[in-house]
Design a protein around this motif. Structure first.
Motif, PDB file in Angstrom:
ATOM      1  N   ASP A 296       0.841  -1.205   0.000  1.00 13.81           N
ATOM      2  CA  ASP A 296       0.000   0.000   0.000  1.00 13.81           C
ATOM      3  C   ASP A 296       0.877   1.257   0.000  1.00 13.81           C
ATOM      4  N   ALA A 297       1.990   1.210   0.715  1.00 13.38           N
ATOM      5  CA  ALA A 297       2.885   2.374   0.723  1.00 13.38           C
ATOM      6  C   ALA A 297       3.601   2.505  -0.620  1.00 13.38           C
ATOM      7  N   ASP A 298       4.160   1.406  -1.132  1.00 15.09           N
ATOM      8  CA  ASP A 298       4.869   1.459  -2.419  1.00 15.09           C
ATOM      9  C   ASP A 298       3.949   1.970  -3.518  1.00 15.09           C
ATOM     10  N   MET A 299       2.682   1.560  -3.461  1.00 15.83           N
ATOM     11  CA  MET A 299       1.737   1.901  -4.538  1.00 15.83           C
ATOM     12  C   MET A 299       0.992   3.207  -4.263  1.00 15.83           C
ATOM     13  N   ARG A 300       1.454   3.931  -3.217  1.00 17.75           N
ATOM     14  CA  ARG A 300       0.906   5.266  -2.890  1.00 17.75           C
ATOM     15  C   ARG A 300      -0.600   5.236  -2.661  1.00 17.75           C
ATOM     16  N   ILE A 301      -1.070   4.184  -2.017  1.00 14.20           N
ATOM     17  CA  ILE A 301      -2.509   4.066  -1.760  1.00 14.20           C
ATOM     18  C   ILE A 301      -2.902   5.022  -0.632  1.00 14.20           C
ATOM     19  N   THR A 302      -3.934   5.811  -0.876  1.00 16.43           N
ATOM     20  CA  THR A 302      -4.406   6.747   0.162  1.00 16.43           C
ATOM     21  C   THR A 302      -5.655   6.215   0.862  1.00 16.43           C
ATOM     22  N   ASP A 303      -6.443   5.367   0.165  1.00 14.08           N
ATOM     23  CA  ASP A 303      -7.717   4.890   0.705  1.00 14.08           C
ATOM     24  C   ASP A 303      -7.764   3.370   0.657  1.00 14.08           C
ATOM     25  N   VAL A 304      -7.741   2.747   1.820  1.00 17.18           N
ATOM     26  CA  VAL A 304      -7.816   1.292   1.892  1.00 17.18           C
ATOM     27  C   VAL A 304      -9.267   0.921   2.205  1.00 17.18           C
ATOM     28  N   LEU A 305     -10.023   0.560   1.167  1.00 14.95           N
ATOM     29  CA  LEU A 305     -11.422   0.172   1.362  1.00 14.95           C
ATOM     30  C   LEU A 305     -11.500  -1.331   1.167  1.00 14.95           C
ATOM     31  N   ARG A 306     -12.023  -2.046   2.167  1.00 12.00           N
ATOM     32  CA  ARG A 306     -12.032  -3.517   2.109  1.00 12.00           C
ATOM     33  C   ARG A 306     -13.110  -4.044   3.040  1.00 12.00           C
ATOM     34  N   GLY A 307     -13.213  -5.375   3.134  1.00 13.54           N
ATOM     35  CA  GLY A 307     -14.270  -5.994   3.926  1.00 13.54           C
ATOM     36  C   GLY A 307     -14.052  -5.819   5.432  1.00 13.54           C
ATOM     37  N   TYR A 308     -15.166  -5.825   6.150  1.00 15.03           N
ATOM     38  CA  TYR A 308     -15.167  -5.611   7.600  1.00 15.03           C
ATOM     39  C   TYR A 308     -14.330  -6.649   8.352  1.00 15.03           C
ATOM     40  N   ASP A 309     -14.172  -7.822   7.760  1.00 22.55           N
ATOM     41  CA  ASP A 309     -13.381  -8.880   8.414  1.00 22.55           C
ATOM     42  C   ASP A 309     -11.936  -8.447   8.618  1.00 22.55           C
ATOM     43  N   LEU A 310     -11.489  -7.406   7.926  1.00 24.59           N
ATOM     44  CA  LEU A 310     -10.096  -6.973   8.064  1.00 24.59           C
ATOM     45  C   LEU A 310      -9.927  -5.771   8.990  1.00 24.59           C
ATOM     46  N   LEU A 311     -11.041  -5.329   9.586  1.00 24.29           N
ATOM     47  CA  LEU A 311     -10.944  -4.204  10.534  1.00 24.29           C
ATOM     48  C   LEU A 311      -9.914  -4.505  11.630  1.00 24.29           C
ATOM     49  N   ASP A 312      -9.946  -5.728  12.141  1.00 28.42           N
ATOM     50  CA  ASP A 312      -9.040  -6.146  13.213  1.00 28.42           C
ATOM     51  C   ASP A 312      -7.567  -6.165  12.808  1.00 28.42           C
ATOM     52  N   SER A 313      -7.320  -6.202  11.516  1.00 29.33           N
ATOM     53  CA  SER A 313      -5.924  -6.192  11.059  1.00 29.33           C
ATOM     54  C   SER A 313      -5.356  -4.777  11.051  1.00 29.33           C
ATOM     55  N   THR A 314      -6.246  -3.805  11.074  1.00 27.70           N
ATOM     56  CA  THR A 314      -5.808  -2.416  10.894  1.00 27.70           C
ATOM     57  C   THR A 314      -4.830  -1.942  11.969  1.00 27.70           C
ATOM     58  N   PRO A 315      -5.056  -2.220  13.274  1.00 30.41           N
ATOM     59  CA  PRO A 315      -4.050  -1.741  14.244  1.00 30.41           C
ATOM     60  C   PRO A 315      -2.667  -2.297  13.938  1.00 30.41           C
ATOM     61  N   ARG A 316      -2.582  -3.533  13.526  1.00 23.38           N
ATOM     62  CA  ARG A 316      -1.268  -4.116  13.209  1.00 23.38           C
ATOM     63  C   ARG A 316      -0.628  -3.383  12.039  1.00 23.38           C
ATOM     64  N   GLN A 317      -1.468  -3.032  11.076  1.00 18.28           N
ATOM     65  CA  GLN A 317      -0.916  -2.356   9.895  1.00 18.28           C
ATOM     66  C   GLN A 317      -0.476  -0.939  10.255  1.00 18.28           C
ATOM     67  N   ILE A 318      -1.199  -0.312  11.167  1.00 18.02           N
ATOM     68  CA  ILE A 318      -0.791   1.034  11.606  1.00 18.02           C
ATOM     69  C   ILE A 318       0.509   0.948  12.408  1.00 18.02           C
ATOM     70  N   TRP A 319       0.628  -0.061  13.276  1.00 18.94           N
ATOM     71  CA  TRP A 319       1.884  -0.238  14.022  1.00 18.94           C
ATOM     72  C   TRP A 319       3.059  -0.438  13.058  1.00 18.94           C
ATOM     73  N   LEU A 320       2.831  -1.238  12.026  1.00 18.40           N
ATOM     74  CA  LEU A 320       3.912  -1.469  11.051  1.00 18.40           C
ATOM     75  C   LEU A 320       4.232  -0.196  10.269  1.00 18.40           C
ATOM     76  N   ASP A 321       3.203   0.533   9.852  1.00 16.46           N
ATOM     77  CA  ASP A 321       3.444   1.802   9.150  1.00 16.46           C
ATOM     78  C   ASP A 321       4.338   2.698   9.998  1.00 16.46           C
ATOM     79  N   GLU A 322       3.984   2.792  11.289  1.00 11.95           N
ATOM     80  CA  GLU A 322       4.754   3.684  12.170  1.00 11.95           C
ATOM     81  C   GLU A 322       6.184   3.207  12.312  1.00 11.95           C
TER      82      GLU A 322
END
Ligand code: GLU
Length: 315
Positions: free
Chosen positions: A201-227
């Motif tokens: 998502d970073a390499d491809m300059r994605i600004t909006d990650v729209l996806r299924g609700y089942d991945l909501l729980d993955s988001t904190p992990r992805q934010i930790w990794l981004d940071e």
């Protein structure tokens, strides 16, 4: 420039649930005048198959969706197929390692399940990892390394909650430590979904990650990794799922949900798009409409905030 994406895992035929997420992600970008990227998430070699990847592209085009960049059309951030991007994931691992954010883990699945008082992990993944291997001494590590290849885990930053405002699901708070330290590379070398998605998502300059609700729980992990990697955090939008009449998430066992089965029996794509738009709150009746015509009807606030129960359409 806003940039969105759809990132299917080619582990089977695309179905009503995935197609609906793809349609909404596409409409969200097209209505904003942004760019849309298709990325094939095929790193899990046990599950991914080239034939499903090809079918996914065919199904999406049949529905009337298009993409500015993707595996078949290329683009400035190619390759768009994860199995061709493994070096990028290794680079990210080196950065995390240099920052002291990783540690080797020698635990087996049985060890993790058996760990005393393990709190629940995120979503349906079982108990959270208790951090057993985080505090091994160098001597203990060397000893374990003699008999086992380790996985690599990301050490969650101590004492920092993750908060974000989801563009559909609203404000979210995940307390520090949620889900426990997670695997970024398996012992067999497979990079995890969490790592690959963040890098891509970073390499491809994605600004909006729209996806299924089942991945909501993955988001904190992805934010930790981004940071930890110093990457920008995109906006997240999680679309509530479609459930079958038994209240369970729409899946193969509900029967007749593959997009290709509609195509093969001659259903006009506009009828299926109309049905998908209707169950997504975008049009009042399930009438035939093309994906392009829907752009003018797109309004994120009309998307239901809860899972929608549907019958597989007889069209
Ligand atoms: N490849 C994932 C899936 O098909 C989606 C990943 C994502 O959108 O972040 O479920």
């Amino acid at each position: 420039m806003r940039r969105g994406r759809f990132a299917p895992t080619p582990s089977g035929k695309m179905h009503l649930g995935n197609a609906r997420t793809a349609l909404i992600a596409w409409l969200h970008m097209r209505a904003a005048g942004g760019e849309f990227v298709l990325r094939m998430e095929d790193i899990d070699t046990e599950r991914a198959r080239a034939k499903w990847a090809e079918l996914a592209l065919l199904d999406l085009r049949w529905l009337g969706l298009d993409w500015d960049e993707g595996p078949d059309v290329g683009g400035p951030y190619a390759p768009y197929t994860q199995s061709e991007r493994l070096e990028r994931y290794e680079d990210a691992l080196h950065k995390l390692e240099a920052a002291g954010a990783l540690y080797p883990c020698y635990c087996s699945r049985a060890d993790i399940l058996g760990a005393a008082s393990a709190p629940h992990g995120l979503g349906s993944e079982g108990p959270a990892y208790a951090g057993t291997c985080r505090h091994l001494s160098p001597a203990e590590r060397a000893d374990k390394a003699r008999s086992k290849d380790p996985s690599l885990r990301f050490a969650l930053p101590e004492g920092r909650d993750v908060t974000f405002v989801d563009g559909i699901a609203g404000p979210q708070v995940f307390p520090a430590g949620s889900g426990g330290d997670f695997v970024v590379r398996r012992a067999d070398g497979l990079h995890s979904y969490q790592l690959s998605v963040v890098v891509d998502d970073a390499d491809m300059r994605i600004t909006d990650v729209l996806r299924g609700y089942d991945l909501l729980d993955s988001t904190p992990r992805q934010i930790w990794l981004d940071e930890a990697l110093g990457l920008p955090v995109p906006e997240f939008l999680h679309v509530p799922l479609l459930n079958g009449s038994d209240g369970k998430r729409l899946a193969k066992r509900h029967g007749g949900i593959a997009i290709s089965s509609f195509r093969e029996r001659g259903t006009p794509p506009e009828r299926l798009v109309g049905w998908l738009a209707h169950v997504s709150g975008l049009i009042d009746r399930p009438e035939a409409i093309s994906a392009a015509e829907l752009i003018g009807h797109f309004d994120l606030s009309r998307i239901p905030r809860e899972a929608v129960v549907v019958d597989v359409p007889d069209i």
